[in-house]
Structure formats: structure tokens, C-alpha cells
Design a protein around this motif. Sequence first.
Motif, PDB file in Angstrom:
ATOM      1  N   GLY A  27     -64.169  64.543 134.568  1.00  0.00           N
ATOM      2  CA  GLY A  27     -65.060  65.689 134.611  1.00  0.00           C
ATOM      3  C   GLY A  27     -65.761  65.931 133.292  1.00  0.00           C
ATOM      4  N   LEU A  28     -67.013  66.388 133.373  1.00  0.00           N
ATOM      5  CA  LEU A  28     -67.819  66.698 132.191  1.00  0.00           C
ATOM      6  C   LEU A  28     -68.338  68.123 132.293  1.00  0.00           C
ATOM      7  CD1 LEU A  28     -70.119  63.533 132.160  1.00  0.00           C
ATOM      8  CD2 LEU A  28     -67.954  63.832 130.959  1.00  0.00           C
ATOM      9  N   GLY A  29     -68.477  68.774 131.142  1.00  0.00           N
ATOM     10  CA  GLY A  29     -69.072  70.102 131.096  1.00  0.00           C
ATOM     11  C   GLY A  29     -69.552  70.387 129.689  1.00  0.00           C
ATOM     12  N   PHE A  30     -70.359  71.414 129.542  1.00  0.00           N
ATOM     13  CA  PHE A  30     -70.898  71.754 128.233  1.00  0.00           C
ATOM     14  C   PHE A  30     -70.548  73.183 127.866  1.00  0.00           C
ATOM     15  CE2 PHE A  30     -73.431  68.233 129.690  1.00  0.00           C
ATOM     16  CZ  PHE A  30     -73.527  67.446 128.555  1.00  0.00           C
ATOM     17  N   LEU A  31     -70.049  73.359 126.636  1.00  0.00           N
ATOM     18  CA  LEU A  31     -69.783  74.697 126.107  1.00  0.00           C
ATOM     19  C   LEU A  31     -71.111  75.396 125.821  1.00  0.00           C
ATOM     20  CD1 LEU A  31     -66.852  73.830 123.680  1.00  0.00           C
ATOM     21  CD2 LEU A  31     -66.716  75.166 125.801  1.00  0.00           C
ATOM     22  N   PRO A  32     -71.090  76.711 125.672  1.00  0.00           N
ATOM     23  CA  PRO A  32     -72.333  77.432 125.387  1.00  0.00           C
ATOM     24  C   PRO A  32     -73.065  76.922 124.140  1.00  0.00           C
ATOM     25  CG  PRO A  32     -70.639  78.976 126.033  1.00  0.00           C
ATOM     26  CD  PRO A  32     -69.972  77.626 125.895  1.00  0.00           C
ATOM     27  N   ASP A  33     -72.320  76.374 123.161  1.00  0.00           N
ATOM     28  CA  ASP A  33     -72.970  75.864 121.948  1.00  0.00           C
ATOM     29  C   ASP A  33     -73.495  74.440 122.105  1.00  0.00           C
ATOM     30  OD1 ASP A  33     -70.705  74.246 121.839  1.00  0.00           O
ATOM     31  OD2 ASP A  33     -69.960  75.065 119.938  1.00  0.00           O
ATOM     32  N   GLY A  34     -73.317  73.846 123.299  1.00  0.00           N
ATOM     33  CA  GLY A  34     -73.828  72.507 123.571  1.00  0.00           C
ATOM     34  C   GLY A  34     -72.815  71.393 123.410  1.00  0.00           C
ATOM     35  N   ASP A  35     -71.625  71.689 122.861  1.00  0.00           N
ATOM     36  CA  ASP A  35     -70.606  70.647 122.734  1.00  0.00           C
ATOM     37  C   ASP A  35     -70.173  70.166 124.122  1.00  0.00           C
ATOM     38  OD1 ASP A  35     -70.672  70.804 119.994  1.00  0.00           O
ATOM     39  OD2 ASP A  35     -68.775  71.885 119.793  1.00  0.00           O
ATOM     40  N   LEU A  36     -69.902  68.873 124.223  1.00  0.00           N
ATOM     41  CA  LEU A  36     -69.491  68.243 125.469  1.00  0.00           C
ATOM     42  C   LEU A  36     -67.981  68.336 125.637  1.00  0.00           C
ATOM     43  CD1 LEU A  36     -69.975  66.309 127.939  1.00  0.00           C
ATOM     44  CD2 LEU A  36     -69.724  64.420 126.290  1.00  0.00           C
ATOM     45  N   LEU A  37     -67.521  68.752 126.825  1.00  0.00           N
ATOM     46  CA  LEU A  37     -66.112  68.691 127.183  1.00  0.00           C
ATOM     47  C   LEU A  37     -65.932  67.582 128.199  1.00  0.00           C
ATOM     48  CD1 LEU A  37     -65.030  72.425 127.636  1.00  0.00           C
ATOM     49  CD2 LEU A  37     -64.853  70.974 125.596  1.00  0.00           C
ATOM     50  N   VAL A  38     -64.827  66.828 128.042  1.00  0.00           N
ATOM     51  CA  VAL A  38     -64.513  65.721 128.948  1.00  0.00           C
ATOM     52  C   VAL A  38     -63.054  65.830 129.352  1.00  0.00           C
ATOM     53  CG1 VAL A  38     -64.389  63.211 129.203  1.00  0.00           C
ATOM     54  CG2 VAL A  38     -66.190  64.215 127.797  1.00  0.00           C
ATOM     55  N   ALA A  39     -62.786  65.764 130.658  1.00  0.00           N
ATOM     56  CA  ALA A  39     -61.408  65.714 131.139  1.00  0.00           C
ATOM     57  C   ALA A  39     -60.916  64.289 130.982  1.00  0.00           C
ATOM     58  CB  ALA A  39     -61.343  66.154 132.600  1.00  0.00           C
ATOM     59  N   SER A  40     -59.886  64.110 130.165  1.00  0.00           N
ATOM     60  CA  SER A  40     -59.261  62.814 129.970  1.00  0.00           C
ATOM     61  C   SER A  40     -58.181  62.681 131.035  1.00  0.00           C
ATOM     62  CB  SER A  40     -58.679  62.715 128.556  1.00  0.00           C
ATOM     63  OG  SER A  40     -58.067  61.468 128.368  1.00  0.00           O
ATOM     64  N   THR A  41     -58.446  61.876 132.031  1.00  0.00           N
ATOM     65  CA  THR A  41     -57.689  61.837 133.273  1.00  0.00           C
ATOM     66  C   THR A  41     -56.176  61.757 133.083  1.00  0.00           C
ATOM     67  OG1 THR A  41     -59.568  60.753 134.286  1.00  0.00           O
ATOM     68  CG2 THR A  41     -57.530  60.654 135.491  1.00  0.00           C
ATOM     69  N   THR A  42     -55.677  60.677 132.532  1.00  0.00           N
ATOM     70  CA  THR A  42     -54.228  60.481 132.476  1.00  0.00           C
ATOM     71  C   THR A  42     -53.577  61.095 131.241  1.00  0.00           C
ATOM     72  OG1 THR A  42     -54.507  58.288 131.517  1.00  0.00           O
ATOM     73  CG2 THR A  42     -54.291  58.412 133.907  1.00  0.00           C
ATOM     74  N   GLN A  43     -54.339  61.394 130.214  1.00  0.00           N
ATOM     75  CA  GLN A  43     -53.772  62.073 129.041  1.00  0.00           C
ATOM     76  C   GLN A  43     -53.555  63.558 129.322  1.00  0.00           C
ATOM     77  OE1 GLN A  43     -56.849  60.927 126.178  1.00  0.00           O
ATOM     78  NE2 GLN A  43     -55.183  60.184 124.879  1.00  0.00           N
ATOM     79  N   ARG A  44     -54.229  64.063 130.349  1.00  0.00           N
ATOM     80  CA  ARG A  44     -54.180  65.478 130.714  1.00  0.00           C
ATOM     81  C   ARG A  44     -54.643  66.374 129.558  1.00  0.00           C
ATOM     82  NH1 ARG A  44     -48.484  65.856 133.524  1.00  0.00           N
ATOM     83  NH2 ARG A  44     -48.000  64.221 132.068  1.00  0.00           N
ATOM     84  N   LEU A  45     -55.750  65.942 128.963  1.00  0.00           N
ATOM     85  CA  LEU A  45     -56.373  66.687 127.872  1.00  0.00           C
ATOM     86  C   LEU A  45     -57.822  66.978 128.229  1.00  0.00           C
ATOM     87  CD1 LEU A  45     -55.284  64.470 124.830  1.00  0.00           C
ATOM     88  CD2 LEU A  45     -54.258  66.654 125.519  1.00  0.00           C
ATOM     89  N   ILE A  46     -58.323  68.096 127.717  1.00  0.00           N
ATOM     90  CA  ILE A  46     -59.760  68.331 127.718  1.00  0.00           C
ATOM     91  C   ILE A  46     -60.196  68.076 126.286  1.00  0.00           C
ATOM     92  CG2 ILE A  46     -61.629  69.982 128.022  1.00  0.00           C
ATOM     93  CD1 ILE A  46     -59.905  71.407 130.102  1.00  0.00           C
ATOM     94  N   LEU A  47     -61.057  67.095 126.120  1.00  0.00           N
ATOM     95  CA  LEU A  47     -61.526  66.697 124.794  1.00  0.00           C
ATOM     96  C   LEU A  47     -62.894  67.305 124.517  1.00  0.00           C
ATOM     97  CD1 LEU A  47     -60.508  62.945 125.047  1.00  0.00           C
ATOM     98  CD2 LEU A  47     -59.232  64.797 123.950  1.00  0.00           C
ATOM     99  N   LYS A  48     -63.143  67.608 123.256  1.00  0.00           N
ATOM    100  CA  LYS A  48     -64.428  68.190 122.859  1.00  0.00           C
ATOM    101  C   LYS A  48     -65.153  67.223 121.945  1.00  0.00           C
ATOM    102  CE  LYS A  48     -64.930  71.654 119.810  1.00  0.00           C
ATOM    103  NZ  LYS A  48     -64.961  73.016 119.249  1.00  0.00           N
ATOM    104  N   PHE A  49     -66.416  66.962 122.274  1.00  0.00           N
ATOM    105  CA  PHE A  49     -67.271  66.096 121.484  1.00  0.00           C
ATOM    106  C   PHE A  49     -68.473  66.907 121.037  1.00  0.00           C
ATOM    107  CE2 PHE A  49     -64.831  63.458 124.256  1.00  0.00           C
ATOM    108  CZ  PHE A  49     -64.469  62.374 123.471  1.00  0.00           C
ATOM    109  N   GLY A  50     -68.601  67.070 119.729  1.00  0.00           N
ATOM    110  CA  GLY A  50     -69.724  67.827 119.172  1.00  0.00           C
ATOM    111  C   GLY A  50     -70.268  67.089 117.974  1.00  0.00           C
ATOM    112  N   ALA A  51     -70.766  67.843 117.022  1.00  0.00           N
ATOM    113  CA  ALA A  51     -71.350  67.255 115.824  1.00  0.00           C
ATOM    114  C   ALA A  51     -70.283  66.631 114.927  1.00  0.00           C
ATOM    115  CB  ALA A  51     -72.127  68.319 115.056  1.00  0.00           C
TER     116      ALA A  51
END
Length: 133
Positions: A27-51
Motif C-alpha cells: 500500500g502507498l499513501g501520502f502524508l499532508p506534507d507530501g512524504d510517501l508512506l509505504v506498507a512493507s508487507t512482511t516486515q509489518r512496518l509503515i515506512l516513510k520516504f521524504g527528503a
Amino acid sequence: MNAGKVFRIGLDGKVTIVADVASRPFGLGFLPDGDLLVASTTQRLILKFGAETPAVHADMAAFASGYLRDLAVARDGSAYVTSFDAHASGSDCLASARILLAMADGNIRSVADNIAHPNGLAIPTVSRRPASR
């Protein structure tokens, strides 16, 4: 998903890798500030990718059974993610299916448990149209 990467394809056709995820991004989604969130399937983490360097946005391991899947982000930055144990059978299969919420303040909780296989998430928005005269 199987490549462990999130790609962006520009209007010019150029492909750019925007996120490397060791554990099957879903799964993918974007925070209000534009950072990307990604559901890491088997790690069971939501990762944040930004600047800056990628970071763990929410560790869902204590709440999720099986894999993380679909993700949707609300306007306030709260992230909803589905969790489902694809290897469970019988009543355990439904018992493992839930929707989890990682709130903007860092708290995590389940908002729906014991549901049939959750597939797809949407957050309805209310239209604020002026009243008709």
C-alpha cells in the motif's frame, strides 16, 4: 511489489525509483506534507520516504497478523492499513483480518477486527458545497 521498489513514471516516460523496500511494498499513501508512506508487507512496518533518509513511520508488528496490505492516509496524517494472514485457515483466517490505524500522534490501534479479507481502503470526504437557494 516483487522488485522491492516503488517507481514513478513521468509524463515523458522516464522511470525513477522513489523507494527501496526490502520486504515487498504494497500500500502507498501520502502524508499532508507530501512524504510517501509505504506498507512493507512482511516486515509489518509503515515506512516513510521524504527528503531525508527513509524511516519507520509506524511499527505495526504488535497489532498485525500476517501481512500488511492496502494503505490510505487521511487529511490529518493518520494512516489506515489492512492486515491479513493469508496462510491462516478456518476461523483463524477471519480472526486475523483487521484494519489498523497509525494515528498522526504516533498511537496505533485496531479499528476493525474479525472481518472478511480486507481488500482496498477508501476514506470518504465530505463535500462542502454551498446550499442550493
